[in-house]
Design an enzyme around this catalytic site. Sequence first.
Site, PDB file in Angstrom:
ATOM      1  N   ARG A  50       0.823  -1.205   0.000  1.00 23.05           N
ATOM      2  CA  ARG A  50       0.000   0.000   0.000  1.00 23.05           C
ATOM      3  C   ARG A  50       0.863   1.264   0.000  1.00 23.05           C
ATOM      4  NH1 ARG A  50      -2.199   2.807   4.206  1.00 23.05           N
ATOM      5  NH2 ARG A  50      -1.817   1.124   5.685  1.00 23.05           N
ATOM      6  N   ASP A 171      -8.413  18.586 -15.105  1.00 24.39           N
ATOM      7  CA  ASP A 171      -8.702  17.211 -15.510  1.00 24.39           C
ATOM      8  C   ASP A 171      -8.323  17.078 -16.984  1.00 24.39           C
ATOM      9  OD1 ASP A 171      -9.794  14.794 -16.320  1.00 24.39           O
ATOM     10  OD2 ASP A 171     -11.587  14.993 -15.091  1.00 24.39           O
TER      11      ASP A 171
END
Length: 367
Positions: A50, A171
């Site tokens: 992780r 974006d």
Amino acid sequence: MDGLYGDSTRSVKAVGSDPVSGSPVVSPPVLASTFHLSPDEAEPSDKYGRYSNPTWRQLESALAELEGAATALTFGSGMAAITAVLRVLAKPGTKLVVPADGYNQVRSYAREYLAPLGVTVVEVACAAMCAAAADADVVLAETPVNPGLDVVDLHRLAMDCRRRGSTLVVDNTTATPLGQQPLSLGADLVVASATKSLSGHSDLIAGYVAGSHPELMAAVEQERLLAGPILGPFEAWLVLRSLGSAGLRFERQCHNAQALAVMLRTHPAVRSVRYPGLPDDPSHQIAALQMKRFGGLVAIELDSAQAVHSLVERSALLISSTSFGGIHTSLDRRARWSDPVADGFARISLGIEDTDDLISDFEQALS
């Protein structure tokens, strides 16, 4: 030297491994959740899946190179990347501007999760984004906006944000780094879905954040570590494997989009066409200044929802599916997802089929 290369060369170079004698030309995925720790408890590069992974790092290096960023961070999806950035930047008491005509889940997240925490959320259409930035703390722009394909003047918006001292996040999913580089136009961060054109095969979900401000990227990385919206190492390897052909695929998709838009704009069955590459498109002038290519999406409006369904039924090449950027040409009637568009509005994502075949197929399907 990379600035002298074309996009296909840049894509291939970005995914290359170190040319060490005896090493594989293409690095294999590192499928591991745990790594050996040193007895003296010195910090290794990798210790738990992780935290980090060698395959992540190679993909992140490639994405940073393509975006013109110092670093990049991978995430389990484009939305995971966007929401991580918003959690870092949009604190209680701040004002956040999001696109009113952009991806609908971004608006939903801002309304449902950030506004109750004390963030002032303002939804603004693409055309009014620059004016709205005047008193904002964080501006999230999407350009070309999905699904209507309006284009934001990123240089002007970046200058407005800089005067205010606000953070500009762009974006870049629709344009991809092969179509535009928002960081070079003044954006602070880029977020994107790698699910679309970069991976390009409609078989995985991934996202990333790219930027060159060390403290900002470190804060996003810490958010990823604590919240855990990570990309699996095999998916990371699949994206990396796909990046090598991204320049070639995107070039064909853009070529097909331009040819289809030209054909559709004069077809009697089509009410309207939006594509930034058309000289008479309302966004063409700005797009031509800041985009290298105009993307693989074309937006059209037909008479009704049934006309859209009939187009798909009569076509031999067009498939009906959501998302975009894959090798197949696909259509998505966006009103079914509650986008504020007409019932006959459809977003067409161009694939890599031969251009003449696509044009002929659309002509017969619309007749």
